[in-house]
Design a protein around this motif. Sequence first.
Motif, PDB file in Angstrom:
ATOM      1  N   THR A   1      -3.125  -6.069  -2.296  1.00 59.59           N
ATOM      2  CA  THR A   1      -3.026  -5.707  -0.477  1.00 59.59           C
ATOM      3  C   THR A   1      -1.944  -4.500  -0.389  1.00 59.59           C
ATOM      4  O   THR A   1      -2.293  -4.378   0.679  1.00 59.59           O
ATOM      5  N   THR A   2      -1.646  -3.886  -1.185  1.00 61.47           N
ATOM      6  CA  THR A   2      -0.779  -3.400  -1.125  1.00 61.47           C
ATOM      7  C   THR A   2      -1.510  -1.366  -1.196  1.00 61.47           C
ATOM      8  O   THR A   2      -2.474  -1.426  -2.389  1.00 61.47           O
ATOM      9  N   ASN A   3      -1.087  -0.818  -0.221  1.00 61.68           N
ATOM     10  CA  ASN A   3      -2.367   0.469   0.016  1.00 61.68           C
ATOM     11  C   ASN A   3      -1.955   1.440  -0.423  1.00 61.68           C
ATOM     12  O   ASN A   3      -2.178   2.471   0.020  1.00 61.68           O
ATOM     13  N   PHE A   4      -0.528   1.381  -0.908  1.00 62.39           N
ATOM     14  CA  PHE A   4       0.448   2.674  -1.223  1.00 62.39           C
ATOM     15  C   PHE A   4       1.325   2.500  -2.071  1.00 62.39           C
ATOM     16  O   PHE A   4       0.763   1.783  -2.490  1.00 62.39           O
TER      17      PHE A   4
ATOM     18  N   ASN B   1       3.002   2.179 -11.647  1.00 65.52           N
ATOM     19  CA  ASN B   1       1.964   2.591 -10.946  1.00 65.52           C
ATOM     20  C   ASN B   1       0.977   1.921  -9.626  1.00 65.52           C
ATOM     21  O   ASN B   1       0.939   0.517  -9.191  1.00 65.52           O
ATOM     22  N   PRO B   2       0.428   2.691  -8.851  1.00 63.47           N
ATOM     23  CA  PRO B   2       0.034   2.433  -7.340  1.00 63.47           C
ATOM     24  C   PRO B   2      -1.825   1.131  -7.545  1.00 63.47           C
ATOM     25  O   PRO B   2      -1.146  -0.174  -6.557  1.00 63.47           O
TER      26      PRO B   2
ATOM     27  N   GLY C   1       8.566   3.479  -0.071  1.00 62.70           N
ATOM     28  CA  GLY C   1       7.213   4.428  -0.511  1.00 62.70           C
ATOM     29  C   GLY C   1       8.390   5.492  -1.447  1.00 62.70           C
ATOM     30  O   GLY C   1       8.350   6.085  -1.924  1.00 62.70           O
ATOM     31  N   TYR C   2       6.928   5.657  -2.343  1.00 59.42           N
ATOM     32  CA  TYR C   2       6.565   6.903  -3.444  1.00 59.42           C
ATOM     33  C   TYR C   2       6.999   7.768  -2.362  1.00 59.42           C
ATOM     34  O   TYR C   2       5.697   8.590  -2.031  1.00 59.42           O
ATOM     35  N   GLN C   3       7.715   8.773  -2.339  1.00 62.79           N
ATOM     36  CA  GLN C   3       7.626   9.851  -2.047  1.00 62.79           C
ATOM     37  C   GLN C   3       7.771   9.836  -0.843  1.00 62.79           C
ATOM     38  O   GLN C   3       8.702   9.693  -0.413  1.00 62.79           O
ATOM     39  N   MET C   4       6.437  10.567  -0.165  1.00 59.72           N
ATOM     40  CA  MET C   4       6.649  10.278   1.260  1.00 59.72           C
ATOM     41  C   MET C   4       5.808   9.118   2.042  1.00 59.72           C
ATOM     42  O   MET C   4       5.425   8.740   2.962  1.00 59.72           O
ATOM     43  N   ASP C   5       5.472   8.534   0.913  1.00 65.90           N
ATOM     44  CA  ASP C   5       3.846   7.009   1.030  1.00 65.90           C
ATOM     45  C   ASP C   5       4.696   6.038   1.740  1.00 65.90           C
ATOM     46  O   ASP C   5       5.429   5.792   1.920  1.00 65.90           O
ATOM     47  N   ALA C   6       4.080   5.311   2.537  1.00 65.24           N
ATOM     48  CA  ALA C   6       3.836   4.434   3.429  1.00 65.24           C
ATOM     49  C   ALA C   6       2.323   3.925   3.119  1.00 65.24           C
ATOM     50  O   ALA C   6       1.302   3.959   3.277  1.00 65.24           O
ATOM     51  N   GLY C   7       2.111   2.395   4.066  1.00 66.06           N
ATOM     52  CA  GLY C   7       1.727   1.605   3.993  1.00 66.06           C
ATOM     53  C   GLY C   7       1.527   0.050   4.142  1.00 66.06           C
ATOM     54  O   GLY C   7       2.455  -0.387   4.662  1.00 66.06           O
TER      55      GLY C   7
END
Length: 168
Positions: free
Chosen positions: A66-69, A91-92, A115-121
């Motif tokens: 359920t984690t999409n980032f 890893n994601p 978030g890794y780098q600029m990842d969000a979700g």
Amino acid sequence: QCASQGTCAAPIPVTLALGTIALNASTSGSDTMQSSICGDSTGPELVFAVTPMTAGFLTAWTDPVTTNFDAIVYARTQCVGNNDIQCGDNNPQEPDLVSFQVGDGMQPVYIVVDGYQMDAGDFTLHLDLSTGDSCSDPVPILVGDQNGLTEHALGSTTGKTDDAVGSC
């Protein structure tokens, strides 16, 4: 001006009794204020102030389904600064996990989903408080993944009771 909910100035409060809970949330649109000692955690984050109701082991992990980032999870004794107790960055497709001993109810522990780098979700954060004193209250350990990778678990039985009997 009020601080945004889920920041160090206004963390999301969680009172944690023995057992496991799941929190669904999103880092999308959140502040980018914190960074961790592991990974490139420069994305937006949410901060949870977790107050354990009893001494034991607090385990926090993201649900890879359920984690999409690409998330990073870290725990701190103080919200601001690089005073990480532990950090989990996988890893994601794998859970990001931290697990450590906590005291009872007096001092919150700050769990940050970043978030890794600029990842969000969107994400699901599981929080478990266990004493680890018996088979009825074990400390969860997530091992392995769909790619055949394994995790390593370290621990100690010092000071624990001998109340389990093997069955093999």
